[in-house]
Design an enzyme around this catalytic site. Structure first.
Site, PDB file in Angstrom:
ATOM      1  N   GLU A 326       8.367 -10.689  -4.293  1.00  0.00           N
ATOM      2  CA  GLU A 326       9.589 -10.651  -3.270  1.00  0.00           C
ATOM      3  C   GLU A 326       9.534 -12.097  -2.575  1.00  0.00           C
ATOM      4  OE1 GLU A 326      11.354  -8.732   0.630  1.00  0.00           O
ATOM      5  OE2 GLU A 326       9.602  -7.704  -0.425  1.00  0.00           O
ATOM      6  N   LYS A 457      -1.962   9.772   0.054  1.00  0.00           N
ATOM      7  CA  LYS A 457      -1.097   9.072  -0.615  1.00  0.00           C
ATOM      8  C   LYS A 457       0.270   9.781  -0.378  1.00  0.00           C
ATOM      9  CE  LYS A 457      -3.583   7.639  -4.654  1.00  0.00           C
ATOM     10  NZ  LYS A 457      -4.854   8.167  -4.325  1.00  0.00           N
ATOM     11  N   ASP A 531      -6.189   0.649  -3.937  1.00  0.00           N
ATOM     12  CA  ASP A 531      -5.310   1.486  -4.444  1.00  0.00           C
ATOM     13  C   ASP A 531      -4.015   1.346  -4.020  1.00  0.00           C
ATOM     14  OD1 ASP A 531      -3.895   3.803  -5.465  1.00  0.00           O
ATOM     15  OD2 ASP A 531      -5.766   5.182  -5.097  1.00  0.00           O
ATOM     16  N   HIS A 621      16.542 -15.167   3.576  1.00  0.00           N
ATOM     17  CA  HIS A 621      16.570 -14.560   1.989  1.00  0.00           C
ATOM     18  C   HIS A 621      17.412 -15.277   1.175  1.00  0.00           C
ATOM     19  CE1 HIS A 621      14.381 -11.442   4.038  1.00  0.00           C
ATOM     20  NE2 HIS A 621      14.021 -10.896   2.957  1.00  0.00           N
TER      21      HIS A 621
END
Length: 628
Positions: A326, A457, A531, A621
Site C-alpha cells: 500500500e 483471530k 502470524d 494518496h
C-alpha cells in the site's frame, strides 16, 4: 395515459402516451434520480392540462392506471406541474384521494420521510387541512400519500414556484401510479384517482420494502444470467481430478514436481518469480513453517525511524521495517514517527500479559456442570501441572470457569515467554483437557480444546476488556509547534476531527475507537514473521487525543498484541533480518517488541488524524499512489 398541451385547457386535443413509453420513461427517470441528475421530462414542466378527459381518454386502459407529470431535480422546483387525473363523475364515498408519490432521500428514515412528505403537501396545498393528510405507506424508495378532499370531477394541479426542495437534491417527485414490474394485463381494472377498489391494494403490491441497491444488484445479475448455460455451470461436477499429495519436507525436486502440476495455468516466468534459485536452494529452511512449498512471495519492505521509545522494556531509537504493497502507508507512519521523536519520544509499557485458550465441556444438565466446576476448583493445581508439563516457557496463570446451562468454558490464560505462543497454549490446554477426561468423576458428554470463546483471530468484547496476548499502552505529548510545522495542521483541528471520529466509532459499534491500527500491525507482523491472521484481534483498542495546555496528548492502548521474538516465522531468513534491524531478535525481546508495535500504531494514528483534519488525506494518496 393522456396528457394535454399548455394552451387551451378545455379545447386542446390530449396527447396520447402509451404504456410502453411511460414505462421506459419511468426507468430512465428512476436511474436519473438515484444518480442525482434530472431526467428528460415526459411533458414540459410548464404544461397545463384539460379539465376533463375525452371519451377516448376515459376508455384508455393506460389512462385508467397511470398519470405522470414532469419531474425536476435540484435545489429548486421551477413551475413543475403535479396533476391529478380527472375521471367521469361517479359517487364513490372513499374514492376522493389524490396519490402523491415521491422518492425521499434514501439516507432518511421512514418517519423522517413521512414527516417531510406531509410538510411538503401542506405547503403545496395550503387550502387543505394539514391533519387530513395521511401517509399511507413509506418505503426507502417511495412515500405514497393519500390526500383527501381533492375533487375527481376535473383535473387538479399544483404549481410549485421556485421553492427549495425539502427532501434533498436527489428527490424525485411525481404524481403517478408506478408500475414496478407489473403490467396492465395482470392488474385489476382501476380508476386511479376515482378508484372503486382499495387504494392500498394498488400500491401494496407495487411498492415493496426493498432498497434500491438490492434491485440494482438483481438487475446486474439478471443481465449476466443465461438460462441455458448458468444452471449447467453451477451444477455438481463429478469429473475426475488428481490432487496434490501433501508434503512437509520441501526439496528442490518436490518444488519442481508441484510446478509441473501447475502447468499450463502458470508459466515459466511465474515459476521463476516465486521459486527463484535462492529460494529453491534454501527450501528446507521453510519446512517447519509450511506444507506443499512452491517458493516465496516477495513483498516490498520499507523502514521508518528513528522512532524513539522511552519504555519499560523498549528503550532507545528503533528503525521499524514495514512490509506492505500500500503506497503512502510507510510515508504516513514515518511522518508520525518523526513528530513523536521530535517531541522527545514515546512512553510505552506492557500492562498485562496472557494468551487465552478456552476449552469447552458439555454435560447432561446444569447440575452436573456445577459439580464439574466444583471439581475443577478443587483440582486446579493438578490441572496446572498437566498443562505446564508440555512446555518450557509457558505458565498457566489463570483458570476461570464460565457456565452456560450445561456447557462449561474454562478460560485458561498463559504467559508464553518471548514467543507469541499460539501453538504452545493449544498443546498445553489439550494436556489439561486430557487430564480432566481421565480423572473427573462427573460424566462428560463431550469436550473441545477450543470453544470459540477466547477470541482467537477475531475481534471480541472479551479481548477488549481482559486482553489476549500483551496489553500495551503508548503515549506522547506533541507541542503545538511540532503539530503545525511537522503535521501541517493545528492542535484544535486534530481535536475537532478526533471528536467526530470517536463519535463515528461508537455509532458504528466498533470494539474500541481507533483509526487504522490494522495498517501498521499487518505491515509489521508480516515483516517480522508474526502470524498475520492475528491482526484480526490485535487491531482493536482505544486511541485518545486530549489537550494539554496548548499541546496535544496522544495515546493508544492495544489489549491484544500477539508477537514474539522467537518461534513461528521469526526464524525465516527475511523475517529474522527484519528483527535484526530492530535489534529485537531472540530471547529476552518479546515484551520490547510488543512495545515497539504499540508505538508504531501510535505514529500511524497521529499522522492519519492530522492528514484528515488538514484535508491532506486524499491528496497524499493521489500523489504517492495513483499518480506516481
Amino acid at each position: 395515459m393522456m396528457v394535454g398541451p399548455a394552451a387551451g385547457r378545455d379545447k386542446e386535443k390530449p396527447v396520447a402516451i402509451d404504456a410502453p413509453q411511460l414505462k421506459a420513461h419511468l426507468t430512465a427517470a428512476s436511474m436519473a434520480a438515484t444518480k442525482g441528475y434530472a431526467p428528460a421530462p415526459l411533458v414540459e414542466s410548464n404544461a397545463t392540462f384539460p379539465r376533463r378527459m375525452t371519451s377516448a381518454a376515459t376508455n384508455d386502459a393506460a389512462a385508467s392506471r397511470s398519470c405522470l407529470a414532469g419531474s425536476r431535480i435540484g435545489d429548486a422546483w421551477r413551475h413543475v406541474m403535479i396533476t391529478a387525473q380527472g375521471l367521469p363523475l361517479r359517487k364513490r364515498p372513499r374514492s376522493n384521494h389524490h396519490l402523491l408519490v415521491m422518492k425521499p432521500d434514501p439516507n432518511r428514515t421512514h418517519a423522517v420521510s413521512a414527516q417531510l412528505a406531509s410538510k411538503l403537501v401542506a405547503k403545496l396545498c395550503p387550502k387543505f387541512d394539514r391533519s387530513a393528510f395521511s401517509v399511507r405507506r413509506v418505503t426507502f424508495l417511495l412515500a405514497v400519500l393519500a390526500v383527501p378532499k381533492m375533487s375527481c370531477r376535473e383535473y387538479q394541479y399544483l404549481q410549485l414556484r421556485q421553492m427549495r426542495d425539502p427532501l434533498g437534491s436527489n428527490t424525485w417527485l411525481m404524481d403517478i401510479w408506478l408500475d414496478f414490474g407489473l403490467t396492465t394485463d395482470n392488474l385489476p381494472t382501476h380508476r386511479f384517482f376515482g378508484c372503486n377498489t382499495s387504494v392500498q391494494k394498488i400500491y401494496w403490491s407495487a411498492l415493496l420494502v426493498i432498497p434500491f441497491h438490492v434491485r440494482e444488484m438483481l438487475q446486474r445479475i439478471k443481465a449476466r444470467f443465461d438460462a441455458d448455460q448458468i444452471p449447467q455451470h453451477m451444477a455438481s461436477n463429478d469429473a475426475k481430478f488428481s490432487t496434490l499429495r501433501p508434503s512437509r519436507k520441501p526439496t528442490a525436486e518436490m518444488v519442481a514436481r508441484f510446478w509441473d502440476k501447475l502447468r499450463p495455468t502458470a508459466s515459466e516466468e511465474d515459476q521463476e518469480a516465486i521459486a527463484d534459485r535462492a529460494t529453491v536452494e534454501d527450501a528446507e529452511t521453510y519446512g517447519t513453517n509450511i506444507e506443499n512449498f512452491i517458493g516465496t512471495v516477495k513483498l516490498p519492505v520499507g523502514v521508518i525511524g528513528p522512532l524513539r521509545l522511552n519504555g519499560m522494556n523498549a528503550n532507545g531509537d528503533f528503525h521499524v521495517p514495514l512490509a506492505t504493497t500500500e503506497a503512502a502507508l510507510v510515508a504516513s507512519y514515518a511522518r508520525g514517527a518523526y513528530a513523536a521523536t521530535r517531541a522527545g519520544g514515546v512512553s510505552t509499557a506492557v500492562l498485562y500479559e496472557g494468551v487465552l485458550r478456552t476449552p469447552a465441556f458439555v454435560f447432561e444438565s446444569l447440575l452436573k456442570a456445577g459439580q464439574f466446576v466444583d471439581w475443577v476448583v478443587t483440582n486446579v493445581e493438578t490441572l496446572k501441572s498437566a498443562a505446564e508439563a508440555t512446555t518450557r516457557h509457558g505458565r498457566l496463570i489463570s483458570l476461570e470457569p464460565f457456565i452456560d446451562t450445561n456447557v462449561v468454558f474454562l478460560i485458561c490464560r498463559y504467559t508464553t515467554g518471548d514467543a507469541a505462543g499460539q501453538n504452545m497454549v493449544t498443546i498445553a490446554t489439550d494436556a489439561l483437557c486430557q487430564a480432566i477426561a481421565d480423572s473427573c468423576p462427573v460424566a462428560l458428554e463431550n469436550w473441545y480444546v477450543e470453544g470459540n470463546f477466547s477470541g482467537d483471530k477475531k475481534a471480541s468484547a472479551l479481548g477488549l476488556v481482559t486482553g489476549r496476548g500483551r496489553k500495551v499502552s503508548a503515549s506522547v505529548t506533541l507541542p503545538a509547534e511540532i503539530v503545525e510545522k511537522t503535521l501541517g495542521t493545528t492542535v484544535e483541528a486534530m481535536l475537532d476531527y478526533g471528536r467526530v471520529a470517536n463519535l463515528g466509532a461508537h455509532l458504528s459499534g466498533q470494539f474500541g475507537a481507533q483509526a487504522h491500527y490494522a495498517n501498521g500491525l499487518a505491515a509489521l507482523y508480516i515483516a517480522t514473521g508474526q502470524d498475520a491472521a492475528c491482526v484480526a484481534e490485535s487491531a482493536m483498542g482505544v486511541t485518545r487525543m486530549e489537550p494539554r495546555g496548548d499541546d496535544l496528548f496522544c495515546s493508544v492502548t492495544l489489549p491484544n498484541i500477539l508477537v514474539g521474538s522467537v518461534g513461528g516465522g521469526t526464524g525465516l531468513p527475511s523475517q529474522a533480518a527484519a528483527l535484526n534491524i530492530l535489534g529485537l531478535r531472540g530471547n529476552g525481546c518479546g515484551t520490547a517488541l510488543a512495545e515497539v508495535v504499540a508505538a508504531t500504531c501510535l505514529c500511524g494514528e497521529i499522522s492519519i488524524v492530522a492528514a484528515i483534519a488538514a484535508g491532506h488525506f486524499t491528496r497524499a494518496h493521489e500523489s504517492l499512489a495513483r499518480q506516481r
